[in-house]
Design an enzyme around this catalytic site. Structure first.
Site, PDB file in Angstrom:
ATOM      1  N   GLY A 145      -8.116   9.307   9.387  1.00 56.55           N
ATOM      2  CA  GLY A 145      -8.442   9.420  10.805  1.00 56.55           C
ATOM      3  C   GLY A 145      -9.517  10.424  11.153  1.00 56.55           C
ATOM      4  N   ALA A 159      -9.584   5.573   3.663  1.00 53.34           N
ATOM      5  CA  ALA A 159      -9.425   6.713   4.567  1.00 53.34           C
ATOM      6  C   ALA A 159     -10.676   7.573   4.701  1.00 53.34           C
ATOM      7  CB  ALA A 159      -8.251   7.598   4.175  1.00 53.34           C
ATOM      8  N   GLY A 160     -10.895   7.983   5.935  1.00 53.06           N
ATOM      9  CA  GLY A 160     -11.965   8.925   6.238  1.00 53.06           C
ATOM     10  C   GLY A 160     -13.271   8.284   6.663  1.00 53.06           C
ATOM     11  N   ALA A 197      -9.310   1.695   9.136  1.00 52.93           N
ATOM     12  CA  ALA A 197      -8.608   1.244  10.339  1.00 52.93           C
ATOM     13  C   ALA A 197      -9.225   1.857  11.580  1.00 52.93           C
ATOM     14  CB  ALA A 197      -7.126   1.600  10.252  1.00 52.93           C
ATOM     15  N   LYS A 249       0.877  -1.172   0.000  1.00 53.37           N
ATOM     16  CA  LYS A 249       0.000   0.000   0.000  1.00 53.37           C
ATOM     17  C   LYS A 249       0.911   1.217   0.000  1.00 53.37           C
ATOM     18  CE  LYS A 249      -2.991   2.931   2.690  1.00 53.37           C
ATOM     19  NZ  LYS A 249      -3.861   3.152   3.836  1.00 53.37           N
TER      20      LYS A 249
END
Lengths: 272, 78
Positions: free
Chosen positions: A173, A199-200, A221, A112
């Site tokens: 995040g 993401a987000g 995550a 990644k």
């Protein structure tokens, strides 16, 4: 399907019927999880299992003898494929070096690719990202490129040989969800490699939306690892991704300006 | 002799190879091919003076005074 291998045994019948195929590998889940932000390895393991994921990112950092337990071993034990990232790299040079170390340590050529511009936004640096993608593809890596939600850049990365393009929904995040759904749809409509929303993501509905927009998978995550109940949230995302995928395939109704009754007006009883 | 390991000073025996160092730091026995002798995954990689040393080369790569070695592994991350 010829030339594919089935990874992991965690996929349900529902998932197995609709595998996520990337680089010739069939994954039973369209949810890719990160491992950052989890307070303990035990809790992380439970959340990963609940999420049904078969591919999980890790970061490469200096070995510390004081660390107890091995994240890599945890993933191996649960038959979860590992996707090393280049988190924390600001230049193509650092990213290439980190990818080379990851390939050696984890024996995978998947990476990644994350080349960020600054710590405040954590947004990808497009120039370094393009440079690193080109270098890594030339070195035989399978590049999963974390990119801005920019349809032009996404296509450039694909043309350079990226295995998958991974546009952000919003900055890493933040949990702000998908700020530009139109751009994500545009990226999907032009891509011939898998598109992974990365993401987000804040909660399950964000992941469902990503799939409804046509993304092939979702990577998240923090939304799981920092949830108050990570295992429960992991399970929520498992269902969200499946639901969004089904909704996309089913074909949603068009939006309309005015109401449209679903009950027939004919045959109503009349009250005098 | 003295090398730098992950940014801090570290002493190793003269003539030590990368295998010696990795084994010493991780507490794992290594086969000459750079794999863990117990058959489990080792999960670490080595860069020496900013060049990755493939694990197949660890056994035949001797460390030298002043070498700058990075030993990395997978940790939790995005």
């Amino acid at each position: 399907m010829a030339g594919t291998t089935v990874a992991g045994a965690a996929g349900t019948a529902q998932q197995a019927a609709d595998p996520f195929i990337v680089d010739g590998v069939a994954l039973g889940s369209r949810l890719i999880t990160g491992t950052g932000g989890a307070p303990s390895l035990d809790g992380l393991g439970a959340a990963l299992i609940a999420s049904g994921t078969e591919l999980t990112t890790v970061a490469m950092r200096r070995y510390s003898p004081a660390e107890t337990g091995s994240l890599f071993q945890l993933l191996v034990d649960h038959n979860i494929r590992v996707l090393p990232n280049t988190a924390g790299c600001f230049t193509a040079r650092d990213a290439v070096m980190t990818a080379e170390l990851a390939r050696e340590a984890l024996e995978t050529d998947w990476v990644k690719l994350e080349v960020i511009a600054d710590e405040h936004t954590l947004l990808p640096d497009a120039v370094e990202l393009v440079d690193a993608t080109e270098q890594l593809v030339n070195r035989g890596f399978k590049v999963f490129a974390y990119t801005n939600d920019d349809p032009v850049l996404a296509l450039r990365l694909e043309n350079l040989g990226a295995t998958a393009v991974m546009p952000l929904g919003s900055p890493i995040g933040t949990g702000l969800g998908i700020l530009n759904p139109h751009n994500i749809e545009l990226i999907v409509s032009r891509a011939s490699v898998p598109v992974v929303l990365d993401a987000g993501i804040g909660t399950a509905s964000d992941a469902a939306l990503a799939m409804e927009l046509g993304c092939d998978a979702v990577l998240l995550a923090t939304a799981v690892t920092r949830a108050q109940n990570p295992a429960m949230m992991g399970e929520a995302f498992k269902h969200a991704v499946i639901a969004g995928r089904l909704a996309r395939a089913a074909g949603r109704i068009p939006r309309r300006e005015h109401a449209l009754a679903s009950s027939a007006m004919e045959g109503r009883a009349e009250f005098l | 002799m003295n090398i730098t390991l992950n940014g801090t000073a570290h002493a190793v025996d003269d003539g030590a190879s990368v295998t010696t160092l990795v084994s010493q730091v991780t507490g794992r026995n290594l086969a000459p091919n750079g794999q863990a002798a117990d058959g489990q995954k080792l999960g670490v990689a080595v860069a020496r003076n900013s060049e990755v040393v493939p694990r197949s080369q660890w056994f035949v790569t001797a460390l030298a005074e002043g070498d700058d070695v990075e030993l990395v592994t997978a940790v939790q991350g995005g």
